[in-house]
Write a protein that holds these residues in place. Structure first.
Motif, PDB file in Angstrom:
ATOM      1  N   SER A   1       0.840  -1.196   0.000  1.00  0.00           N
ATOM      2  CA  SER A   1       0.000   0.000   0.000  1.00  0.00           C
ATOM      3  C   SER A   1       0.875   1.246   0.000  1.00  0.00           C
ATOM      4  CB  SER A   1      -0.935   0.020   1.211  1.00  0.00           C
ATOM      5  OG  SER A   1      -0.194   0.021   2.410  1.00  0.00           O
ATOM      6  N   ASN A   2       0.363   2.295  -0.656  1.00  0.00           N
ATOM      7  CA  ASN A   2       1.084   3.560  -0.730  1.00  0.00           C
ATOM      8  C   ASN A   2       0.177   4.587  -1.399  1.00  0.00           C
ATOM      9  OD1 ASN A   2       3.161   5.468  -0.614  1.00  0.00           O
ATOM     10  ND2 ASN A   2       4.072   4.793  -2.538  1.00  0.00           N
ATOM     11  N   LYS A   3       0.163   5.792  -0.883  1.00  0.00           N
ATOM     12  CA  LYS A   3      -0.594   6.906  -1.476  1.00  0.00           C
ATOM     13  C   LYS A   3      -2.067   6.556  -1.680  1.00  0.00           C
ATOM     14  CE  LYS A   3       3.393   8.774  -3.971  1.00  0.00           C
ATOM     15  NZ  LYS A   3       3.924   9.243  -5.273  1.00  0.00           N
ATOM     16  N   GLY A   4      -2.622   5.717  -0.846  1.00  0.00           N
ATOM     17  CA  GLY A   4      -4.028   5.347  -0.968  1.00  0.00           C
ATOM     18  C   GLY A   4      -4.274   4.174  -1.897  1.00  0.00           C
ATOM     19  N   PHE A   5      -3.232   3.719  -2.575  1.00  0.00           N
ATOM     20  CA  PHE A   5      -3.336   2.552  -3.454  1.00  0.00           C
ATOM     21  C   PHE A   5      -3.040   1.283  -2.651  1.00  0.00           C
ATOM     22  CE2 PHE A   5      -3.729   4.317  -7.684  1.00  0.00           C
ATOM     23  CZ  PHE A   5      -3.256   5.614  -7.538  1.00  0.00           C
ATOM     24  N   GLU A   6      -3.699   0.199  -3.055  1.00  0.00           N
ATOM     25  CA  GLU A   6      -3.454  -1.087  -2.427  1.00  0.00           C
ATOM     26  C   GLU A   6      -3.441  -2.184  -3.478  1.00  0.00           C
ATOM     27  OE1 GLU A   6      -5.579  -0.659   1.978  1.00  0.00           O
ATOM     28  OE2 GLU A   6      -6.579  -1.766   0.381  1.00  0.00           O
ATOM     29  N   ALA A   7      -2.683  -3.245  -3.186  1.00  0.00           N
ATOM     30  CA  ALA A   7      -2.713  -4.431  -4.045  1.00  0.00           C
ATOM     31  C   ALA A   7      -2.349  -5.626  -3.173  1.00  0.00           C
ATOM     32  CB  ALA A   7      -1.740  -4.300  -5.209  1.00  0.00           C
ATOM     33  N   THR A   8      -3.072  -6.726  -3.346  1.00  0.00           N
ATOM     34  CA  THR A   8      -2.831  -7.918  -2.547  1.00  0.00           C
ATOM     35  C   THR A   8      -2.335  -9.046  -3.436  1.00  0.00           C
ATOM     36  OG1 THR A   8      -4.564  -7.289  -0.982  1.00  0.00           O
ATOM     37  CG2 THR A   8      -3.866  -9.595  -0.975  1.00  0.00           C
ATOM     38  N   TYR A   9      -1.269  -9.680  -3.002  1.00  0.00           N
ATOM     39  CA  TYR A   9      -0.636 -10.791  -3.716  1.00  0.00           C
ATOM     40  C   TYR A   9      -1.518 -12.018  -3.535  1.00  0.00           C
ATOM     41  CZ  TYR A   9       3.539 -13.701  -4.925  1.00  0.00           C
ATOM     42  OH  TYR A   9       4.449 -14.551  -5.483  1.00  0.00           O
ATOM     43  N   ARG A  10      -2.186 -12.433  -4.606  1.00  0.00           N
ATOM     44  CA  ARG A  10      -3.077 -13.598  -4.554  1.00  0.00           C
ATOM     45  C   ARG A  10      -2.468 -14.728  -5.360  1.00  0.00           C
ATOM     46  NH1 ARG A  10      -6.358 -12.318  -0.388  1.00  0.00           N
ATOM     47  NH2 ARG A  10      -7.642 -10.456  -0.798  1.00  0.00           N
ATOM     48  N   LYS A  11      -1.867 -15.673  -4.658  1.00  0.00           N
ATOM     49  CA  LYS A  11      -1.194 -16.752  -5.374  1.00  0.00           C
ATOM     50  C   LYS A  11      -2.206 -17.702  -6.027  1.00  0.00           C
ATOM     51  CE  LYS A  11       2.546 -20.049  -4.969  1.00  0.00           C
ATOM     52  NZ  LYS A  11       3.119 -19.523  -6.227  1.00  0.00           N
ATOM     53  N   GLU A  12      -3.357 -17.874  -5.368  1.00  0.00           N
ATOM     54  CA  GLU A  12      -4.325 -18.837  -5.902  1.00  0.00           C
ATOM     55  C   GLU A  12      -4.905 -18.387  -7.235  1.00  0.00           C
ATOM     56  OE1 GLU A  12      -4.519 -17.120  -3.156  1.00  0.00           O
ATOM     57  OE2 GLU A  12      -6.462 -16.108  -2.985  1.00  0.00           O
ATOM     58  N   THR A  13      -4.952 -17.080  -7.428  1.00  0.00           N
ATOM     59  CA  THR A  13      -5.468 -16.559  -8.703  1.00  0.00           C
ATOM     60  C   THR A  13      -4.362 -15.910  -9.530  1.00  0.00           C
ATOM     61  OG1 THR A  13      -6.085 -14.492  -7.589  1.00  0.00           O
ATOM     62  CG2 THR A  13      -7.818 -16.174  -7.861  1.00  0.00           C
ATOM     63  N   THR A  14      -3.127 -16.019  -9.060  1.00  0.00           N
ATOM     64  CA  THR A  14      -1.948 -15.378  -9.696  1.00  0.00           C
ATOM     65  C   THR A  14      -2.278 -13.953 -10.118  1.00  0.00           C
ATOM     66  OG1 THR A  14      -2.417 -16.304 -11.915  1.00  0.00           O
ATOM     67  CG2 THR A  14      -0.979 -17.571 -10.461  1.00  0.00           C
ATOM     68  N   SER A  15      -2.749 -13.179  -9.156  1.00  0.00           N
ATOM     69  CA  SER A  15      -3.159 -11.816  -9.459  1.00  0.00           C
ATOM     70  C   SER A  15      -2.576 -10.825  -8.459  1.00  0.00           C
ATOM     71  CB  SER A  15      -4.685 -11.706  -9.456  1.00  0.00           C
ATOM     72  OG  SER A  15      -5.198 -11.956  -8.162  1.00  0.00           O
ATOM     73  N   PHE A  16      -2.543  -9.557  -8.881  1.00  0.00           N
ATOM     74  CA  PHE A  16      -2.029  -8.466  -8.041  1.00  0.00           C
ATOM     75  C   PHE A  16      -2.734  -7.192  -8.502  1.00  0.00           C
ATOM     76  CE2 PHE A  16       0.686  -6.948  -4.884  1.00  0.00           C
ATOM     77  CZ  PHE A  16       1.539  -5.940  -5.311  1.00  0.00           C
ATOM     78  N   HIS A  17      -4.023  -7.151  -8.320  1.00  0.00           N
ATOM     79  CA  HIS A  17      -4.840  -6.041  -8.816  1.00  0.00           C
ATOM     80  C   HIS A  17      -4.615  -4.779  -7.993  1.00  0.00           C
ATOM     81  CE1 HIS A  17      -6.574  -9.173 -11.118  1.00  0.00           C
ATOM     82  NE2 HIS A  17      -7.455  -9.593 -10.218  1.00  0.00           N
ATOM     83  N   LEU A  18      -4.521  -3.664  -8.677  1.00  0.00           N
ATOM     84  CA  LEU A  18      -4.302  -2.364  -8.013  1.00  0.00           C
ATOM     85  C   LEU A  18      -5.638  -1.681  -7.794  1.00  0.00           C
ATOM     86  CD1 LEU A  18      -2.103  -0.282  -7.099  1.00  0.00           C
ATOM     87  CD2 LEU A  18      -2.352   0.741  -9.375  1.00  0.00           C
TER      88      LEU A  18
END
Lengths: 113, 112
Positions: free
Chosen positions: B58-75
């Protein structure tokens, strides 16, 4: 502390001419990288130096591109002769060690006409 | 090999709107994941990162979560501002590697 600096910021040259881009990494960073983004596509790795040695130049597109890092400080990337498809943004980056945070410069925007 | 796929832009939003930029990846092992941002006339800046599964950057109000099960990192950002107008790049680096693999970038324009 100064960041990664690149020169020139913008360059417009004619096809067939030569351009030399310069990168000054963050002081003390042994690892220096060149990347480029052409035509709004993804940013692609070009090569990696550790000090003055080329560790990996697998991303260099062809022999018209030559990168050097004499003395292990600043680096130059020469394109000779330039072609239209070389137009894009060339990013330099540096890191203190492999695996540590990679810091990018502002990029050198090259236009070949 | 490694690859990163992010949603195509351009994306145009109004101020205070919710922003999501999708990013999925293909990589062997357990890569570290990043979002870089390039504001107009500036260089690439690291926005946030996550180094293992379920980590949230997280930074400057942005967040992203490392999802290994879906191989995703959505901002995501809940309420964007005009100053968030930029090109956003999703990227990964394999452990013990030095090469960043980037997505194609998503141009975001926020209108007042």
């Amino acid at each position: 502390e100064a960041g990664v600096t690149q020169f020139p910021s913008h360059s417009v040259i004619e096809k067939g001419q030569t351009v030399t881009l310069r990168c000054d990494p963050i002081s003390g960073h042994d690892n220096l990288y060149w990347y480029r983004r052409v035509m709004g596509k993804e940013i692609k790795f070009l090569l990696h130096f550790v000090k003055e040695s080329k560790q990996d130049e697998s991303g260099m597109p062809n022999n018209r591109f030559l990168a050097e890092r004499t003395g292990g400080t600043y680096s130059t990337l020469k394109v000779q002769p330039a072609e239209l498809e070389d137009s894009g943004v060339y990013f330099c980056a540096s890191s203190q060690s492999q695996g540590s945070t990679i810091y990018f410069g502002e990029g050198s925007w090259l236009t070949v006409v | 090999g490694n690859s990163v796929t992010q949603m195509e832009g351009p994306v145009t939003l109004s101020e205070e709107a919710f922003l999501t930029i999708n990013c999925t990846y293909t990589a062997t092992g357990y890569p570290s994941l990043f979002w870089y941002v390039q504001y107009p006339g500036e260089g690439l800046q690291l926005l946030l990162k996550a180094t293992k599964a379920d980590d949230k950057g997280s930074n400057k109000g942005f967040e992203a979560t490392y999802r290994k099960e879906t191989t995703s990192f959505h901002l995501e950002k809940g309420s964007v501002q005009v100053s968030d107008s930029a090109v956003y790049f999703c990227a990964l680096i394999r452990s013990n590697d030095y090469k960043l693999s980037f997505g194609a970038g998503t141009t975001v324009t926020v209108r007042a």
